[in-house]
Structure formats: C-alpha cells, structure tokens
Design a protein around this motif. Structure first.
Motif, PDB file in Angstrom:
ATOM      1  N   PRO A 145       0.866  -1.355  -0.088  1.00 55.90           N
ATOM      2  CA  PRO A 145      -0.036   0.121   0.001  1.00 55.90           C
ATOM      3  C   PRO A 145       0.800   1.262   0.022  1.00 55.90           C
ATOM      4  CG  PRO A 145       0.082  -0.952   2.035  1.00 55.90           C
ATOM      5  CD  PRO A 145       0.910  -1.840   1.376  1.00 55.90           C
ATOM      6  N   LEU A 146       1.682   1.395  -1.110  1.00 47.55           N
ATOM      7  CA  LEU A 146       2.696   2.508  -1.062  1.00 47.55           C
ATOM      8  C   LEU A 146       2.607   3.107  -2.273  1.00 47.55           C
ATOM      9  CD1 LEU A 146       5.783   0.800   0.705  1.00 47.55           C
ATOM     10  CD2 LEU A 146       4.182   2.152   1.792  1.00 47.55           C
ATOM     11  N   ALA A 147       2.812   4.495  -2.373  1.00 47.22           N
ATOM     12  CA  ALA A 147       2.855   4.982  -3.664  1.00 47.22           C
ATOM     13  C   ALA A 147       3.944   4.556  -4.840  1.00 47.22           C
ATOM     14  CB  ALA A 147       2.857   6.418  -3.714  1.00 47.22           C
ATOM     15  N   SER A 199       8.164   5.669  -4.408  1.00 49.29           N
ATOM     16  CA  SER A 199       8.260   6.280  -3.198  1.00 49.29           C
ATOM     17  C   SER A 199       9.306   5.847  -1.884  1.00 49.29           C
ATOM     18  CB  SER A 199       6.731   6.224  -2.288  1.00 49.29           C
ATOM     19  OG  SER A 199       6.589   4.807  -2.086  1.00 49.29           O
ATOM     20  N   VAL A 200       9.955   4.860  -2.546  1.00 51.11           N
ATOM     21  CA  VAL A 200      10.896   4.101  -1.723  1.00 51.11           C
ATOM     22  C   VAL A 200      12.452   4.408  -2.362  1.00 51.11           C
ATOM     23  CG1 VAL A 200      11.744   1.949  -0.666  1.00 51.11           C
ATOM     24  CG2 VAL A 200       8.980   2.607  -0.672  1.00 51.11           C
ATOM     25  N   ASP A 201      13.321   4.816  -1.422  1.00 50.79           N
ATOM     26  CA  ASP A 201      14.799   5.008  -1.817  1.00 50.79           C
ATOM     27  C   ASP A 201      15.651   3.423  -1.668  1.00 50.79           C
ATOM     28  OD1 ASP A 201      14.802   7.556  -2.341  1.00 50.79           O
ATOM     29  OD2 ASP A 201      14.301   7.722  -0.217  1.00 50.79           O
ATOM     30  N   ARG A 202      15.270   2.750  -0.636  1.00 51.26           N
ATOM     31  CA  ARG A 202      16.206   1.708  -0.261  1.00 51.26           C
ATOM     32  C   ARG A 202      15.253   0.564   0.168  1.00 51.26           C
ATOM     33  NH1 ARG A 202      19.192   4.088  -2.946  1.00 51.26           N
ATOM     34  NH2 ARG A 202      20.936   4.823  -2.696  1.00 51.26           N
ATOM     35  N   VAL A 203      15.403  -0.715  -0.081  1.00 46.49           N
ATOM     36  CA  VAL A 203      14.872  -2.003   0.359  1.00 46.49           C
ATOM     37  C   VAL A 203      16.015  -2.892   0.950  1.00 46.49           C
ATOM     38  CG1 VAL A 203      13.282  -3.829  -0.321  1.00 46.49           C
ATOM     39  CG2 VAL A 203      13.071  -1.527  -1.228  1.00 46.49           C
ATOM     40  N   ALA A 204      15.709  -3.551   1.919  1.00 50.21           N
ATOM     41  CA  ALA A 204      16.169  -4.850   2.444  1.00 50.21           C
ATOM     42  C   ALA A 204      15.321  -5.854   2.796  1.00 50.21           C
ATOM     43  CB  ALA A 204      17.479  -4.446   3.401  1.00 50.21           C
ATOM     44  N   ASP A 259       5.958 -11.719  -8.024  1.00 49.16           N
ATOM     45  CA  ASP A 259       5.020 -10.440  -7.608  1.00 49.16           C
ATOM     46  C   ASP A 259       5.834  -9.548  -6.681  1.00 49.16           C
ATOM     47  OD1 ASP A 259       2.981 -12.051  -8.476  1.00 49.16           O
ATOM     48  OD2 ASP A 259       2.206 -12.891  -6.733  1.00 49.16           O
ATOM     49  N   LEU A 260       6.951  -9.876  -6.062  1.00 49.78           N
ATOM     50  CA  LEU A 260       7.705  -8.986  -5.242  1.00 49.78           C
ATOM     51  C   LEU A 260       8.409  -8.155  -6.166  1.00 49.78           C
ATOM     52  CD1 LEU A 260       8.522  -7.764  -2.467  1.00 49.78           C
ATOM     53  CD2 LEU A 260      10.283  -9.464  -2.361  1.00 49.78           C
ATOM     54  N   ALA A 261       9.006  -8.757  -7.256  1.00 49.48           N
ATOM     55  CA  ALA A 261       9.923  -8.078  -8.199  1.00 49.48           C
ATOM     56  C   ALA A 261       9.228  -6.869  -8.682  1.00 49.48           C
ATOM     57  CB  ALA A 261      10.542  -8.990  -9.324  1.00 49.48           C
ATOM     58  N   LYS A 262       7.723  -7.224  -9.151  1.00 55.26           N
ATOM     59  CA  LYS A 262       6.949  -6.262  -9.928  1.00 55.26           C
ATOM     60  C   LYS A 262       6.710  -5.006  -8.685  1.00 55.26           C
ATOM     61  CE  LYS A 262       4.857  -9.628 -12.791  1.00 55.26           C
ATOM     62  NZ  LYS A 262       3.675 -10.662 -12.821  1.00 55.26           N
ATOM     63  N   GLU A 263       6.457  -5.460  -7.456  1.00 60.86           N
ATOM     64  CA  GLU A 263       6.046  -4.397  -6.643  1.00 60.86           C
ATOM     65  C   GLU A 263       7.325  -3.568  -6.401  1.00 60.86           C
ATOM     66  OE1 GLU A 263       3.046  -3.526  -4.365  1.00 60.86           O
ATOM     67  OE2 GLU A 263       2.951  -3.721  -6.510  1.00 60.86           O
ATOM     68  N   LEU A 264       8.688  -4.208  -6.375  1.00 62.93           N
ATOM     69  CA  LEU A 264       9.822  -3.437  -6.069  1.00 62.93           C
ATOM     70  C   LEU A 264       9.973  -2.341  -7.244  1.00 62.93           C
ATOM     71  CD1 LEU A 264      12.345  -6.066  -4.882  1.00 62.93           C
ATOM     72  CD2 LEU A 264      11.411  -4.215  -3.640  1.00 62.93           C
ATOM     73  N   ALA A 265       9.693  -2.860  -8.536  1.00 59.43           N
ATOM     74  CA  ALA A 265      10.012  -1.939  -9.474  1.00 59.43           C
ATOM     75  C   ALA A 265       8.802  -0.978  -9.504  1.00 59.43           C
ATOM     76  CB  ALA A 265       9.922  -2.850 -11.106  1.00 59.43           C
ATOM     77  N   ARG A 266       7.849  -1.095  -8.890  1.00 61.48           N
ATOM     78  CA  ARG A 266       6.804  -0.135  -8.899  1.00 61.48           C
ATOM     79  C   ARG A 266       7.125   0.946  -7.518  1.00 61.48           C
ATOM     80  NH1 ARG A 266       2.591   1.275  -5.860  1.00 61.48           N
ATOM     81  NH2 ARG A 266       2.667  -0.606  -4.470  1.00 61.48           N
ATOM     82  N   VAL A 267       7.609   0.465  -6.647  1.00 63.04           N
ATOM     83  CA  VAL A 267       7.781   1.413  -5.394  1.00 63.04           C
ATOM     84  C   VAL A 267       9.163   1.992  -5.395  1.00 63.04           C
ATOM     85  CG1 VAL A 267       5.982   0.132  -4.330  1.00 63.04           C
ATOM     86  CG2 VAL A 267       8.369  -0.259  -3.792  1.00 63.04           C
TER      87      VAL A 267
END
Length: 180
Positions: A90-92, A95-100, A121-129
């Motif tokens: 549920p993020l724009a 909107s995110v700079d770094r993920v771990a 599914d997670l890769a698609k969300e990472l590309a989006r956020v």
C-alpha cells in the motif's frame, strides 16, 4: 546486539542484517522499506546505521509484526510497522529509496514451490515502489528463481551477488537497482 527480545523461526542474524543494510548504501534522507520485516532486525540495523527519513516495515503475519514492534521498541523514529501482503504494497509509486528483505526460504515458512510466484510478484512491486536509482538488497536461498523473476521485471537491473552460509544453509544476497 542485545535488542532482539523476541525471536521467531527464520529470524535474521543481526550481523547479516547489518551487512545487508550497508549494501543498500544508506543515506540520511532515505525512505527505507523491509516488505517482509519479520521480527524487525533489518529495520533496527538500518536505524543503527544512521539518520533516515522514515523506516517502513510490514509483514503478512500478525505475530511477526508484534515481535517487530517489541524488538524495535520506541527507537528509530520515524517509522511505520504495518500488516500487509508484500505482493500488494500500500505504497505510492516511486516512493522508496532503499529496500532490504530476507525472503522466505520455503523451509520453516512456506514451501519451495511457492517461491517463484512470490519472487515474481515481489519483483513487480519493487519495480513499482522503488525510486529511479533506488536499490534493493535481497537475501534468498533460491537464487536462480529470484534472478529469473528479477530479469523478467522491466525497470530492474541485477547487480552484484554475495554467497553466504546461514546456519549451514547456502543463500545469496542479491543487489538490485531501479533504472534511472
């Protein structure tokens, strides 16, 4: 580190979490995300690493989220800990700079046959956020499936990988960047 009051199966070791945070190349204005935060180890280590704009963690399991709240305590603000499914964050957008993230290995949690769909599914969300130029550092046991999911996702570039052993089990830390 003595901050881990609550341990659950598949909890990440603080030393490995600290290394993963370092690989994200943290900055003081980062919006930092752990989409499967478990007991909060990566969030705590990012807080220890220095200033940030906000730490965001979530998990699909309420018991894990409760453990994260207990372990994080009143430190490392501002931060948000939310109940969610990492496959639908549920993020724009951007909107995110770094993920771990310590991805499920399909042993203590889940099943190995579930990993390819989860990784995709997670890769698609990472590309989006992720913001353009954003970076994700992912720990996985099924690196071939993770890399396949990342390669099939437009906007993501696969970077260096680092083999590690966790309690005798082989795994890989994979660095991923969002195209600028």
């Amino acid at each position: 580190r003595d901050y881990q009051k609550v341990h659950l199966p598949a909890s990440l070791r603080p030393s490995l979490a600290a290394a993963m945070v370092r690989l994200t190349d943290p900055g003081e204005r980062d919006v930092f995300l752990d989409p499967m935060c478990g007991t909060g180890t990566l969030l705590i280590e990012r807080g220890i690493a220095g200033r940030h704009q906000v730490l965001i963690g979530g998990d699909i399991d309420q018991a894990s989220l409760n453990a994260a709240r207990e372990n994080v305590g009143p430190r490392h603000k501002p931060r948000d800990l939310l109940l969610w499914d990492a496959r639908r964050l549920p993020l724009a957008d951007a909107s995110v700079d770094r993920v771990a993230c310590n991805l499920p290995f399909g042993k203590q949690l889940g099943h190995p046959r579930e990993l390819p769909a989860l990784y995709s599914d997670l890769a698609k969300e990472l590309a989006r956020v992720l913001c353009p130029g954003g970076r994700a550092v992912l720990l996985a046991s099924a690196i071939a499936q993770l890399r396949a999911a990342l390669q099939d996702t437009p906007g993501l570039a696969i970077g260096r990988r680092y083999p590690v052993s966790i309690l005798g089990q082989n795994a890989t830390i994979q660095v991923v960047e969002r195209y600028r």
